[in-house]
Design a protein around this motif. Sequence first.
Motif, PDB file in Angstrom:
ATOM      1  N   CYS A 320       0.827  -1.222   0.000  1.00 26.87           N
ATOM      2  CA  CYS A 320       0.000   0.000   0.000  1.00 26.87           C
ATOM      3  C   CYS A 320       0.856   1.265   0.000  1.00 26.87           C
ATOM      4  O   CYS A 320       0.400   2.313  -0.469  1.00 26.87           O
ATOM      5  CB  CYS A 320      -0.965  -0.020   1.174  1.00 26.87           C
ATOM      6  N   VAL A 323       1.384   1.724  -3.491  1.00 21.37           N
ATOM      7  CA  VAL A 323       0.139   2.280  -4.055  1.00 21.37           C
ATOM      8  C   VAL A 323       0.113   3.794  -3.846  1.00 21.37           C
ATOM      9  O   VAL A 323      -0.170   4.567  -4.763  1.00 21.37           O
ATOM     10  CB  VAL A 323      -1.107   1.629  -3.398  1.00 21.37           C
ATOM     11  N   TRP A 324       0.427   4.212  -2.614  1.00 20.21           N
ATOM     12  CA  TRP A 324       0.427   5.639  -2.252  1.00 20.21           C
ATOM     13  C   TRP A 324       1.413   6.399  -3.137  1.00 20.21           C
ATOM     14  O   TRP A 324       1.088   7.461  -3.675  1.00 20.21           O
ATOM     15  CB  TRP A 324       0.808   5.784  -0.777  1.00 20.21           C
ATOM     16  N   CYS A 339      -2.553  -2.402  -5.587  1.00 19.44           N
ATOM     17  CA  CYS A 339      -3.707  -2.431  -4.687  1.00 19.44           C
ATOM     18  C   CYS A 339      -4.377  -3.812  -4.755  1.00 19.44           C
ATOM     19  O   CYS A 339      -4.756  -4.382  -3.729  1.00 19.44           O
ATOM     20  CB  CYS A 339      -4.692  -1.332  -5.090  1.00 19.44           C
ATOM     21  N   ALA A 342      -2.397  -6.334  -2.785  1.00 19.95           N
ATOM     22  CA  ALA A 342      -2.647  -6.223  -1.339  1.00 19.95           C
ATOM     23  C   ALA A 342      -3.970  -6.875  -0.970  1.00 19.95           C
ATOM     24  O   ALA A 342      -4.067  -7.590   0.038  1.00 19.95           O
ATOM     25  CB  ALA A 342      -2.639  -4.754  -0.924  1.00 19.95           C
ATOM     26  N   TYR A 351      -7.987  -0.115   4.377  1.00 19.87           N
ATOM     27  CA  TYR A 351      -7.168   0.923   3.730  1.00 19.87           C
ATOM     28  C   TYR A 351      -7.036   0.643   2.232  1.00 19.87           C
ATOM     29  O   TYR A 351      -7.199   1.540   1.391  1.00 19.87           O
ATOM     30  CB  TYR A 351      -5.790   0.977   4.392  1.00 19.87           C
ATOM     31  N   ALA A 352      -6.757  -0.623   1.876  1.00 20.03           N
ATOM     32  CA  ALA A 352      -6.589  -0.988   0.468  1.00 20.03           C
ATOM     33  C   ALA A 352      -7.920  -0.908  -0.282  1.00 20.03           C
ATOM     34  O   ALA A 352      -7.973  -0.472  -1.438  1.00 20.03           O
ATOM     35  CB  ALA A 352      -6.001  -2.389   0.354  1.00 20.03           C
ATOM     36  N   TYR A 355      -8.612   2.676  -0.824  1.00 22.38           N
ATOM     37  CA  TYR A 355      -7.679   3.222  -1.831  1.00 22.38           C
ATOM     38  C   TYR A 355      -8.077   2.779  -3.234  1.00 22.38           C
ATOM     39  O   TYR A 355      -7.942   3.537  -4.203  1.00 22.38           O
ATOM     40  CB  TYR A 355      -6.241   2.806  -1.542  1.00 22.38           C
ATOM     41  N   LYS A 356      -8.603   1.566  -3.338  1.00 22.74           N
ATOM     42  CA  LYS A 356      -9.051   1.121  -4.655  1.00 22.74           C
ATOM     43  C   LYS A 356     -10.200   2.002  -5.144  1.00 22.74           C
ATOM     44  O   LYS A 356     -10.262   2.379  -6.323  1.00 22.74           O
ATOM     45  CB  LYS A 356      -9.494  -0.345  -4.615  1.00 22.74           C
TER      46      LYS A 356
END
Length: 412
Positions: A320, A323-324, A339, A342, A351-352, A355-356
């Motif tokens: 992640c 990803v960030w 993502c 993860a 969180y993932a 974020y997706k």
Amino acid sequence: MILQNSKNAWYFLNQGLTAVYYSQFQKAVSKFNKAISLEPENIVAQFHKGTTLYKMEHFQNAIICYDNVLSVDPKNLDALFNKGLALEKIGKYEEAISSLKKSLEVDSQFPDSLTSMSLCLSKLGQKEESLKIIDQVLLNDSKFSAALYAKSLILGRLDKNSEAMSFLQKAIDEDSRQSDILYEKGQKRTKQGKHEEAIKFYTKALEIDTKNTKALVAKGWTLDFAGFSNKDIFEFYDKALKIDSKCTDAQFNKGIVFDRTRLYKKAIECFDKILEYDSNNVRALYSKGVSLSSLKKFGQARFYCECALQIEPKNVVALCSMVWFLEHSKKYDEALEYCEKALKISPDYVYAISYKGKLLLLLKKYEESLKWYDKAIELDPNNQTAIFHRFKVQGELDKTNKNSFLKILSKL
């Protein structure tokens, strides 16, 4: 009016006790003073004001508080004992013994009073008598650390250095054991989200063993969670690092605080200190990558994130972090790939999931984005980030649907 004053007094008293657990002693005294101003004979407030002043090494003022308690309750065991401690601290050993003897009239076997009295007698040169008292305490409880420390001091004053060192080590070992037990109780409360209770256990753990680095780090983390200043937080991390320069958790947590407060170069310094002695520390590697990304050093950032993943390819936090980094580099499709990796490892990692949703929003795939934000909120109903971005997605969908409807109307 009397009942109201009493109610308000206890309100301020409880605020003062909370401040003590957070090591805010000046604030605590202020709260106790407010309680006492409303209810002058509130001996609980007077007593806790005294113990707080004692911690601040204002021993004479602490004695005044204990005397205020004793004027209302002459046989208050805690006040008599603590008054004896404060008198001992300012070298008034005979007065201290007098107060401690009064406490023993209330409880003849009170080990704390017997231990303190033996130390005062030792200071007055009555070492053999003081040793007899401390031996009696240890006969009743061989693991009573205060008595073990006292015996070590008394033996040292008798020039029995080898025995003194033996009892000192026993005391240190016992304090360490008791402190660890309290720390574990604090950890249990932290995991349950009971942070107010947790801080009490961490504080008690550190009162017993000031060198308990785990408790120092845990208290620093809890102060951070509660929104205290960097200065207040770092006091505990720095103490841990002074005891153990390789206390990774203290160094790492400092770095995270620096990163969060946009002091990225200082954050990197913290992560680098860890990597000096632990070059494969995954947390330090990906965290350094994130801080470098914030400094727009994208090449270096990717390198450190990739280093972390080479060591632990299935570390979801490292994934992640990538990803960030990729999202901030505007590489949304590639970020989405990481993502997915993860989520394959940890399907319910909120969180993932959230974020997706964000990446799909940035890729203007609004309907898919909405589904993922809904899933994040379902798993974590208080996830304010997901809730905020879900509104944005819904707004974009409404706008798209409205434009589509207007196009259809224009063709009619």
